[in-house]
Design an enzyme around this catalytic site. Structure first.
Site, PDB file in Angstrom:
ATOM      1  N   CYS A  53      27.421  30.791  -5.602  1.00  0.00           N
ATOM      2  CA  CYS A  53      27.972  29.841  -6.583  1.00  0.00           C
ATOM      3  C   CYS A  53      27.290  30.012  -7.935  1.00  0.00           C
ATOM      4  CB  CYS A  53      27.782  28.400  -6.106  1.00  0.00           C
ATOM      5  SG  CYS A  53      28.627  28.040  -4.561  1.00  0.00           S
ATOM      6  N   ARG A 130      36.130  28.329  -2.079  1.00  0.00           N
ATOM      7  CA  ARG A 130      36.207  28.820  -3.465  1.00  0.00           C
ATOM      8  C   ARG A 130      37.682  28.871  -3.879  1.00  0.00           C
ATOM      9  NH1 ARG A 130      31.115  30.284  -4.290  1.00  0.00           N
ATOM     10  NH2 ARG A 130      29.939  30.857  -2.411  1.00  0.00           N
TER      11      ARG A 130
END
Lengths: 218, 76
Positions: A53, A130
């Site tokens: 991330c 995601r």
């Protein structure tokens, strides 16, 4: 006997109005309608202070100026508190030298995550996957990209999709596989016999057959 | 940008926005003059209207008396 009602996760639909929401973000409370008039990349990440991330946040921040050139804003989301977001963004700036310039939704009650189908229980019951939602300037959802927890996203592809959609909107064309700005575009196929015949005779088009014609944009 | 902290303090961007709104302006005009993105201006105006520091009329926003008082007591 108590009846338990299960909230069925939903997925938004391409071509439909993007689900409206109001959310706490690192730039104050924002509503989706605040973004009317510009495109928006709304993306989710699994968790703050995690390595993949972090690479994605740096990458998103790097393309933010380019997105703005395309009249496109950027907004992130995870099921973390706004305090966690702030601490993590400050950490990214301090450790990696990248300032995060876009708002990030703190979706602790999972309202937005549920609206947009961001949680994939097979991957995680508590974190969003995601996801990327490309919303146009009229707040219609135009594209979705879903990636797993393990795999960081490709920023060039996100930019490319936006450029392709904007090109399609502006010129009434479609874009072929692997299209990049400057490449030839696809003319929508003829939907009647007269037009089909015209297409094969048009010197401005490159046609493999009546239904498959391309042209350069001027 | 967020305008009012949990303790009622105005942020620097809020002060700049209130100062600008001593003359009525649309969100687009505010965005152009302050160089803030339009989504951020819209959210800020909503917050300031909610706090009665700004009022909206005919698509334009203007600082209220309460907003002027708040601005005067807020150190730069």
């Amino acid at each position: 006997m108590t009846e338990q009602v299960q909230q069925t996760p939903s997925l938004p639909r391409l071509g439909a109005p993007a689900p409206q929401f109001e959310a706490v973000t690192t730039l104050g409370t924002l509503k989706l309608e605040d973004f009317k008039g510009s495109w928006l990349v709304l993306f989710s990440h699994p968790a703050d202070f995690t390595p993949v991330c972090t690479t994605e946040f740096v990458a998103f921040a790097k393309i933010h100026p380019k997105l703005r050139e395309l009249n496109c804003e950027l907004m992130g989301l995870s099921i973390d508190s706004v305090y966690s977001h702030i601490a993590w963004m400050r950490n990214i700036e301090a450790k990696l030298g990248q300032k995060i310039t876009f708002p990030v939704i703190a979706d602790l009650d999972r309202k937005v995550a549920t609206l947009y189908g961001m949680v994939m229980p097979g991957e995680s019951k508590t974190e969003t996957s995601r996801c990327v939602f490309i919303i146009d300037d009229k707040q219609v959802l135009r594209a979705m990209i879903y990636y797993p927890l393990t795999t960081g996203r490709n920023m060039e592809e996100i930019l490319r999709v936006i450029q392709a959609l904007q090109t399609s909107d502006k010129h009434g064309v479609a874009t072929p596989a692997n299209w990049r700005p400057g490449d030839k575009v696809i003319v929508p196929p003829a939907n009647n016999q007269e037009l089909a015949e015209q297409r094969t005779q048009d010197p401005n088009l490159e046609c493999k057959d009546w239904y498959f014609c391309m042209k350069e944009l001027k | 940008m967020p305008c009012i902290g949990p303790d009622g303090t105005l942020t620097e961007s809020a002060k700049a926005l209130l100062k600008l709104l001593e003359q009525p302006a649309t969100p687009e005009e505010v965005s152009a003059r302050l160089g803030h993105p339009l989504f951020s201006v819209r959210a800020s105006l909503r917050e300031l209207v909610g706090a009665e520091l700004v009022q909206a009329e005919g698509g334009k926003y203007e600082i209220t008396e309460r907003g002027e008082e708040k601005l005067q007591v807020s150190p730069s």
